[in-house]
Scaffold this motif. Structure first.
Motif, PDB file in Angstrom:
ATOM      1  N   ALA A   1      -5.537  21.829  48.802  1.00  0.00           N
ATOM      2  CA  ALA A   1      -6.395  20.862  49.494  1.00  0.00           C
ATOM      3  C   ALA A   1      -6.679  19.654  48.611  1.00  0.00           C
ATOM      4  O   ALA A   1      -6.728  18.510  49.086  1.00  0.00           O
ATOM      5  N   GLU A   2      -6.852  19.896  47.305  1.00  0.00           N
ATOM      6  CA  GLU A   2      -7.104  18.782  46.385  1.00  0.00           C
ATOM      7  C   GLU A   2      -5.926  17.817  46.357  1.00  0.00           C
ATOM      8  O   GLU A   2      -6.099  16.595  46.348  1.00  0.00           O
TER       9      GLU A   2
ATOM     10  N   ARG B   1      -5.894  15.765  49.501  1.00  0.00           N
ATOM     11  CA  ARG B   1      -6.913  14.707  49.505  1.00  0.00           C
ATOM     12  C   ARG B   1      -6.499  13.500  48.670  1.00  0.00           C
ATOM     13  O   ARG B   1      -6.964  12.386  48.911  1.00  0.00           O
ATOM     14  N   GLN B   2      -5.662  13.715  47.673  1.00  0.00           N
ATOM     15  CA  GLN B   2      -5.181  12.582  46.885  1.00  0.00           C
ATOM     16  C   GLN B   2      -4.348  11.633  47.735  1.00  0.00           C
ATOM     17  O   GLN B   2      -4.330  10.421  47.505  1.00  0.00           O
TER      18      GLN B   2
ATOM     19  N   VAL C   1      -4.738  11.171  51.163  1.00  0.00           N
ATOM     20  CA  VAL C   1      -5.576  10.464  52.135  1.00  0.00           C
ATOM     21  C   VAL C   1      -6.550   9.507  51.460  1.00  0.00           C
ATOM     22  O   VAL C   1      -7.153   8.670  52.136  1.00  0.00           O
ATOM     23  N   SER C   2      -6.740   9.631  50.151  1.00  0.00           N
ATOM     24  CA  SER C   2      -7.649   8.709  49.477  1.00  0.00           C
ATOM     25  C   SER C   2      -7.133   7.277  49.516  1.00  0.00           C
ATOM     26  O   SER C   2      -7.891   6.332  49.305  1.00  0.00           O
TER      27      SER C   2
ATOM     28  N   GLU D   1      -5.646  11.444  57.654  1.00  0.00           N
ATOM     29  CA  GLU D   1      -5.792  12.861  57.324  1.00  0.00           C
ATOM     30  C   GLU D   1      -4.396  13.457  57.115  1.00  0.00           C
ATOM     31  O   GLU D   1      -3.390  12.912  57.602  1.00  0.00           O
TER      32      GLU D   1
ATOM     33  N   SER E   1      -5.988  21.612  56.083  1.00  0.00           N
ATOM     34  CA  SER E   1      -6.188  20.236  56.516  1.00  0.00           C
ATOM     35  C   SER E   1      -7.297  19.592  55.707  1.00  0.00           C
ATOM     36  O   SER E   1      -8.211  20.269  55.216  1.00  0.00           O
ATOM     37  N   THR E   2      -7.203  18.258  55.579  1.00  0.00           N
ATOM     38  CA  THR E   2      -8.272  17.499  54.921  1.00  0.00           C
ATOM     39  C   THR E   2      -9.351  17.081  55.904  1.00  0.00           C
ATOM     40  O   THR E   2     -10.391  16.592  55.491  1.00  0.00           O
TER      41      THR E   2
ATOM     42  N   GLN F   1     -12.482  17.208  58.460  1.00  0.00           N
ATOM     43  CA  GLN F   1     -13.701  18.004  58.461  1.00  0.00           C
ATOM     44  C   GLN F   1     -14.371  18.056  59.827  1.00  0.00           C
ATOM     45  O   GLN F   1     -15.256  18.874  60.039  1.00  0.00           O
TER      46      GLN F   1
END
Length: 580
Positions: free
Chosen positions: A191-192, A195-196, A198-199, A205, A218-219, A221
């Motif tokens: 997940a980490e 997230r890199q 989608v940042s 997402e 999934s990223t 929420q």
């Protein structure tokens, strides 16, 4: 004095403004559409290419890492010590078994150390009935790790990876399932890494999934992400050989979607970006916007000049007229020869000046009347005759040794005169004004040797804290004692009631006196009809006019015959219309 506004107009002002605005704005709109179209196309392509490249890079790195972990797992299964422990586990001496177990455990440690994605690595050897794990060490079965892995192995057909709640596993068997090798993959690390990606994009997402499993990780929420991602997943045969981005509409929102296969997991890495975000960055066209800004400034100058001619000049004359009114010059009329909205404004201004003159005159007369009323209020605050009678009553009570009644009368009399003679605000709390009237009633009842009594209502809680003008209740009660019982009748009764409804305070004072005739009642009613210039002669008129001036025409005193036979005075105070 007259102000003249020259000019003729066939169109209304708003029509002129709209037409001029359209004439100048149409070219600007066309130019803006063209520039935005170019910018949006360029921005979409750039961000899509970047998103696809990021998704492709991450999918390749993830594939390499997962294949590396699988190779480590296969190498572990084929290690000599593990094979020897499996074949000879029940025949070895104890020290040999312990030595082989320690060697196998030592071999597990590099599996976890060489990849950040590995949470735990372990093996199960059926011949010794133990699990060997980096997390829990050497443990006899049954134990939680053994039970979980054995349960997962029952799945058919064999998946590329196993899921147990929020945990992911690679599981392989050897020697007819005599050896199990299991590696737990860090879902948090996966997940980490997602997230890199989608940042880079605020409204994007990324998820891993397949048509069979849905969204595995999934990223997103929000609660709608599962349904949205299930609609964005493509079939495996569609993904293979066609990884180009596509545009998809889900629940009324259009997304640009990039798919990349992750063959080691038999999943698809899908990245989706809200299309609205792609239309924002138009920084590549700064020069075009600078040119557009110059055009807007030019249009603004031309538009401002037209507004100055059509609107500012008439308004300037109107402002001058208002400033003259501020200097108390009301002898003013604005004339206009145009037939547009300003003609209506000027005519309304002239009517306003006329009404203002009339209002000032009326207000002046009312203020004079109010001053007279307040003067009479002050003059009537102290009644010498009432004071002399009260002192005489105290004297007589002392003569007959009725010290208790004398003390009560003295205390009430002191409270009464303290209230009416003290200086301060013109308004007091209603409960204080009400108590002052009750003190007066008590004094009079003592004076009349209790031939007259009174009953009263308690003030409602909703009226606590309400302020009213001073001396508006006591004059009504005083009128009762002065006129209702002049014949010396026994068993006189005064009823005082209080009510609060719809923002109005109603205080009713009634008596059972027998002296009120219909002619006298009509005279009292006529006396309450306030007219400028008439002298006020009674306390009732004084109270009525003060209330009407302060709270409006709906407030004041209203007279009728009481059901007890005497006079009924209803005082109404409309708190919703309190004047300044």
């Amino acid at each position: 004095m007259k102000l003249r506004v020259n000019g003729k107009a066939k169109w209304y002002v708003y029509q002129k403004i709209v037409m001029i605005f359209i004439v100048f704005l149409v070219p600007l709109i066309i130019l803006n559409i063209w520039v935005n179209y170019r910018g949006m196309s360029f921005s979409k392509n750039t961000i899509l290419d970047s998103a696809a490249a990021s998704a492709s890079f991450y999918a390749e790195q993830l594939d390499k890492e997962m294949y590396f972990i699988r190779n480590q797992q296969l190498r572990l299964l084929n290690e000599q010590e593990l094979q020897k422990l499996s074949f000879r586990g029940g025949k070895l001496e104890k020290y040999e078994e312990v030595e082989l177990i320690e060697q196998v455990r030592t071999g597990l440690m590099p599996v976890a150390d060489r990849s950040e994605y590995v949470v735990n690595a372990g093996v199960y050897v059926a011949s010794i009935g133990k699990t060997i794990s980096g997390a829990s060490g050497v443990t006899d079965i049954p134990n939680p790790e053994y039970e979980l892995v054995s349960l997962l192995l029952k799945q058919t057909p064999k998946p590329s990876f196993y899921q147990a709640g929020d945990r992911l596993f690679f599981i392989e068997t050897e020697n007819n399932a005599e050896i199990w090798s299991y590696i737990e993959i860090s879902k948090a690390k996966l997940a980490e890494e997602l997230r890199q990606i989608v940042s880079l994009y605020r409204e994007s997402e990324v998820f891993l999934g397949s048509p069979e499993l849905g969204s595995v990780l999934s990223t997103a929420q929000d609660g709608k992400s599962s349904r949205r991602e299930s609609l964005l997943i493509r079939d495996d045969e569609t993904v293979v050989g066609d990884n180009s981005p596509e545009s998809r509409n889900v629940d009324g929102t259009r997304y640009f979607v990039a798919h990349q296969p992750v063959s080691s997991l038999k999943l698809s890495l899908t990245m989706y970006v809200n299309q609205n975000e792609l239309t924002r960055p138009l920084s590549q066209f700064n020069m075009s916007f600078y040119i557009l800004f110059g055009i807007v400034v030019l249009i603004l100058v031309l538009y401002s000049f037209s507004i100055h001619v059509m609107i500012h000049r008439p308004l300037s004359n109107l402002v001058k007229a208002f400033r003259m009114i501020e200097t108390d010059n009301l002898d003013l009329v604005i004339e206009s020869k145009t037939k547009d909205e300003f003609h209506y404004l000027f005519q309304s201004f002239n009517r306003m000046v006329t009404r203002l003159q009339r209002s000032i005159k009326d207000n002046y007369e009312k203020k004079i009347a109010l001053q007279r009323s307040e003067l009479k209020q002050l003059q009537s605050q102290i009644n010498p005759h009432f004071l002399y009678n009260s002192f005489f009553n105290i004297y007589m009570l002392c003569k007959v040794d009725d010290s208790e009644s004398a003390a009560e009368l003295s205390q009430r009399l002191g409270s009464y005169y303290q209230y009416i003679t003290r200086s301060g605000s013109d308004e007091v709390l209603l409960e204080k004004e009400y108590k002052h009237a009750l003190d007066y009633c008590e004094i009079q009842c003592i004076r009349f040797s209790n031939r007259i009594s009174y009953v009263y209502d308690e003030i409602p809680d909703s009226l606590q804290g309400v302020h009213v003008p001073r001396l508006i209740i006591q004059p009504i009660v005083e009128n009762v004692f002065d006129h209702a019982f002049e014949d010396g009748a026994e068993d006189g009764m005064v009823h005082i009631g209080v009510a609060h409804e719809d923002g109005r305070v109603r205080i009713v004072v009634e008596d059972n006196g027998l002296l009120l005739t219909d002619e006298r009642l009509e005279q009292l009613r006529e006396g309450l009809s306030w007219k400028s210039g008439e002298d006020e002669t009674t306390g009732l008129i004084n109270v009525h006019n003060r209330l009407a001036l302060k709270y409006g025409a709906g407030s004041g005193l209203f007279l009728s015959r009481s059901s007890y036979g005497g006079l009924k005075v209803e005082m109404v105070v409309d708190l919703t219309k309190k004047g300044d």
